[in-house]
Write a protein that holds these residues in place. Structure first.
Motif, mmCIF file in Angstrom:
data_model
loop_
_atom_site.group_PDB
_atom_site.id
_atom_site.type_symbol
_atom_site.label_atom_id
_atom_site.label_comp_id
_atom_site.label_asym_id
_atom_site.label_seq_id
_atom_site.Cartn_x
_atom_site.Cartn_y
_atom_site.Cartn_z
ATOM 1 N N UNK A 8 -32.097 -131.672 -79.881
ATOM 2 C CA UNK A 8 -33.431 -132.225 -80.022
ATOM 3 C C UNK A 8 -33.410 -133.220 -81.169
ATOM 4 N N UNK A 9 -33.820 -134.428 -80.871
ATOM 5 C CA UNK A 9 -33.864 -135.500 -81.855
ATOM 6 C C UNK A 9 -35.220 -135.466 -82.545
ATOM 7 N N UNK A 10 -35.207 -135.362 -83.875
ATOM 8 C CA UNK A 10 -36.441 -135.320 -84.658
ATOM 9 C C UNK A 10 -36.654 -136.637 -85.380
ATOM 10 N N UNK A 11 -37.873 -136.909 -85.780
ATOM 11 C CA UNK A 11 -38.228 -138.182 -86.375
ATOM 12 C C UNK A 11 -38.135 -138.246 -87.883
ATOM 13 N N UNK A 12 -37.307 -137.423 -88.504
ATOM 14 C CA UNK A 12 -37.133 -137.477 -89.955
ATOM 15 C C UNK A 12 -36.309 -138.705 -90.309
ATOM 16 N N UNK A 13 -36.664 -139.384 -91.364
ATOM 17 C CA UNK A 13 -35.888 -140.534 -91.814
ATOM 18 C C UNK A 13 -36.295 -141.827 -91.137
ATOM 19 N N UNK B 158 -28.447 -140.136 -75.876
ATOM 20 C CA UNK B 158 -28.696 -139.218 -74.768
ATOM 21 C C UNK B 158 -28.829 -137.833 -75.371
ATOM 22 N N UNK B 159 -30.029 -137.268 -75.284
ATOM 23 C CA UNK B 159 -30.322 -135.962 -75.876
ATOM 24 C C UNK B 159 -31.105 -135.105 -74.881
ATOM 25 N N UNK C 173 -33.744 -144.040 -75.949
ATOM 26 C CA UNK C 173 -33.478 -142.601 -75.883
ATOM 27 C C UNK C 173 -33.568 -142.178 -74.421
ATOM 28 N N UNK C 174 -32.548 -141.487 -73.942
ATOM 29 C CA UNK C 174 -32.527 -140.987 -72.585
ATOM 30 C C UNK C 174 -32.492 -139.469 -72.637
ATOM 31 N N UNK C 175 -33.384 -138.820 -71.863
ATOM 32 C CA UNK C 175 -33.410 -137.367 -71.788
ATOM 33 C C UNK C 175 -32.436 -136.947 -70.686
ATOM 34 N N UNK C 176 -31.532 -136.037 -71.047
ATOM 35 C CA UNK C 176 -30.549 -135.557 -70.064
ATOM 36 C C UNK C 176 -30.824 -134.125 -69.672
#
Length: 64
Positions: free
Chosen positions: A28-33, A42-43, A61-64
């Motif tokens: 899971x990609x989070x928006x910190x930074x 691809x996450x 960003x591609x959801x897999x």
């Protein structure tokens, strides 16, 4: 700044980079930074703020 601009990243490349050990639960990609250059990721999941930041820097960003 860990990855070069325009890099394509997926679970395998994240693991090779040592970012996580086990992809069993997904990534899971989070928006910190902040990000100032495009990356193509691809996450399994992504937060809304992370997606907005990646796309505003010219990436995708591609959801897999």
């Amino acid at each position: 700044n860990r990855f070069a601009p325009n890099s394509s990243m997926d679970p395998t490349t994240f693991k090779e980079a040592g970012i996580f050990k086990n992809k069993r639960d997904g990534i899971k990609l989070l928006g910190n930074g902040e990000i100032s250059y495009p990356l193509f990721l691809k996450v399994h999941k992504v937060s809304r703020s992370a997606k907005e930041k990646i796309e505003s820097a010219g990436g995708r960003v591609e959801i897999i």
